[in-house]
Scaffold this motif. Structure first.
Motif, PDB file in Angstrom:
ATOM      1  N   GLU A  29       0.793  -0.804   0.520  1.00 56.83           N
ATOM      2  CA  GLU A  29       0.185   0.234  -0.165  1.00 56.83           C
ATOM      3  C   GLU A  29       0.902   1.224   0.347  1.00 56.83           C
ATOM      4  O   GLU A  29       2.502   1.177   0.453  1.00 56.83           O
ATOM      5  CB  GLU A  29      -0.905   0.098   1.335  1.00 56.83           C
ATOM      6  N   PRO A  30       0.345   2.325  -0.559  1.00 54.92           N
ATOM      7  CA  PRO A  30       1.085   3.782  -0.200  1.00 54.92           C
ATOM      8  C   PRO A  30       0.999   4.625   1.072  1.00 54.92           C
ATOM      9  O   PRO A  30       0.115   4.017   1.814  1.00 54.92           O
ATOM     10  CB  PRO A  30       0.406   4.045  -1.451  1.00 54.92           C
ATOM     11  N   GLY A  31       2.237   5.289   1.324  1.00 54.29           N
ATOM     12  CA  GLY A  31       1.693   5.451   2.613  1.00 54.29           C
ATOM     13  C   GLY A  31       2.678   6.340   2.916  1.00 54.29           C
ATOM     14  O   GLY A  31       3.402   7.152   2.043  1.00 54.29           O
ATOM     15  N   TYR A 183       3.519  -1.418   4.325  1.00 54.91           N
ATOM     16  CA  TYR A 183       3.911  -0.345   3.244  1.00 54.91           C
ATOM     17  C   TYR A 183       5.744  -0.761   2.550  1.00 54.91           C
ATOM     18  O   TYR A 183       5.904   0.396   1.777  1.00 54.91           O
ATOM     19  CB  TYR A 183       3.859   0.766   3.576  1.00 54.91           C
ATOM     20  N   GLY A 184       5.746  -1.506   2.736  1.00 60.30           N
ATOM     21  CA  GLY A 184       7.711  -1.914   2.549  1.00 60.30           C
ATOM     22  C   GLY A 184       8.389  -3.068   3.717  1.00 60.30           C
ATOM     23  O   GLY A 184       7.609  -2.956   4.389  1.00 60.30           O
ATOM     24  N   PRO A 283       6.265  10.593   1.220  1.00 55.38           N
ATOM     25  CA  PRO A 283       5.461   9.528   0.128  1.00 55.38           C
ATOM     26  C   PRO A 283       6.508   8.027   0.273  1.00 55.38           C
ATOM     27  O   PRO A 283       7.278   8.442  -0.054  1.00 55.38           O
ATOM     28  CB  PRO A 283       5.579  10.113  -0.778  1.00 55.38           C
ATOM     29  N   ILE A 284       5.945   6.533   0.466  1.00 59.21           N
ATOM     30  CA  ILE A 284       6.121   5.331   0.739  1.00 59.21           C
ATOM     31  C   ILE A 284       5.959   4.615   0.232  1.00 59.21           C
ATOM     32  O   ILE A 284       4.118   4.357  -0.399  1.00 59.21           O
ATOM     33  CB  ILE A 284       7.676   4.797   1.797  1.00 59.21           C
ATOM     34  N   GLN A 285       5.741   3.368  -1.482  1.00 62.13           N
ATOM     35  CA  GLN A 285       5.253   2.657  -1.854  1.00 62.13           C
ATOM     36  C   GLN A 285       6.138   2.144  -2.437  1.00 62.13           C
ATOM     37  O   GLN A 285       6.908   2.418  -3.713  1.00 62.13           O
ATOM     38  CB  GLN A 285       4.346   2.542  -2.546  1.00 62.13           C
ATOM     39  N   TYR A 286       6.327   0.486  -1.838  1.00 61.66           N
ATOM     40  CA  TYR A 286       7.920  -0.315  -2.588  1.00 61.66           C
ATOM     41  C   TYR A 286       6.397  -1.842  -3.196  1.00 61.66           C
ATOM     42  O   TYR A 286       6.167  -2.152  -2.648  1.00 61.66           O
ATOM     43  CB  TYR A 286       8.440  -1.166  -1.523  1.00 61.66           C
TER      44      TYR A 286
END
Length: 286
Positions: A29-31, A183-184, A283-286
């Motif tokens: 998920e994006p976070g 989120y990763g 912002p993070i999304q992996y």
């Protein structure tokens, strides 16, 4: 929601490793990750003050949408002051500084008051919090990063590459920890674990960490050759991995260091923030 993996049995539950998850199945998920820059050393040994200040910064991060909140090395009790540092019981002086008995403040992880406090914060806000403190386990002390999440205690990581200040009390940790979130997946380090000769960068890539999270009190001239803002940019490019660093305010190393080797990113802190306390959001999304 999340789990952490260490490669040998410990007293903690050991779920499926990040390395065992096929890459094609890893959709996250994006976070948003919040990197707190704070000077706990200015209030060395003042747990109540540091926790209040960190809580205010963490609440600000939550209000801005953070899902993972990272605090610097020494965040709760202070890493070391100009005159004092934490030492094993019975020591009075170490490398020209006065000793404070670490056994008076070291906590079990899990089981201590800090895990309990941040676990409640995490449950209330639905976030992960990474915090640092001296840990006591049996007859040994460690420089430890604790992690809490929406379900409570998640993981710990013990610093493996000890700095001269750590040698006054700490035993080196022995294991990597990969923090798995929706989120990763993040490899955890503390400060000198990221030294130029460290094998941990590539170790975490082997364990399929998407990026690294580093809590630090970098202790080097923020405008000098070994300033964090210079070296971590080099190392992120060298190892082709994103680095998220939360640093003590005097050293100003907080921010995201992209794997591309481009300029450090920091949304919420000015480009030069020596002595500035605040939150850098990414912002993070992996």
């Amino acid at each position: 929601q999340a789990s952490a993996w260490v490669p040998t049995p410990t007293s903690l539950p050991v779920p499926l490793s990040a390395a065992a998850v096929p890459t094609a199945e890893r959709a996250h998920e994006p976070g948003t990750i919040a990197l707190i820059q704070y000077d706990s050393d200015a209030y060395f040994g003042d747990y109540a003050h540091n926790r209040r200040s960190l809580t205010a910064l963490a609440e600000d991060a939550v209000a801005k949408g953070a899902k993972i909140i990272v605090t610097p090395e020494g965040s709760l009790y202070g890493y070391a002051s100009k005159d004092e540092l934490w030492c094993k019981p019975g020591m009075t002086e170490f490398k020209g500084r006065k000793c404070r008995d670490v056994s008076k403040i070291a906590e079990p992880v899990p089981g201590g008051k800090s895990v309990e406090y941040w676990a409640e914060f995490s449950r209330k806000h639905g976030v992960f919090v990474l915090f640092n403190l001296p840990e006591f386990d049996g007859t040994s002390f460690y420089n430890t990063m604790g992690v809490t999440g929406p379900t409570g205690f998640v993981a710990r990581y013990r610093k493996r590459a000890l700095y001269k200040t750590d040698l006054a009390y700490a035993t080196a940790g022995a294991e990597p920890t990969v923090l798995k979130t929706q989120y990763g997946c993040f490899g955890l380090m503390i400060c000198l674990d990221a030294n130029p000769q460290s094998s941990y960068f590539e170790e975490y890539k082997t364990l399929e960490a998407d990026a690294l999270i580093i809590a630090m009190d970098w202790d080097d001239d923020p405008s000098g050759h070994y300033a964090a803002k210079m070296k971590f940019r080099e190392w992120a490019l060298l190892h082709q991995t994103d680095i998220y660093a939360s640093d003590s305010a005097p050293w100003d190393g907080s921010g995201k260091y992209p794997a591309t080797g481009t300029e450090r990113q920091r949304d919420g802190l000015p480009p030069d923030a020596v002595g500035v306390q605040g939150v850098s959001l990414h912002p993070i999304q992996y």
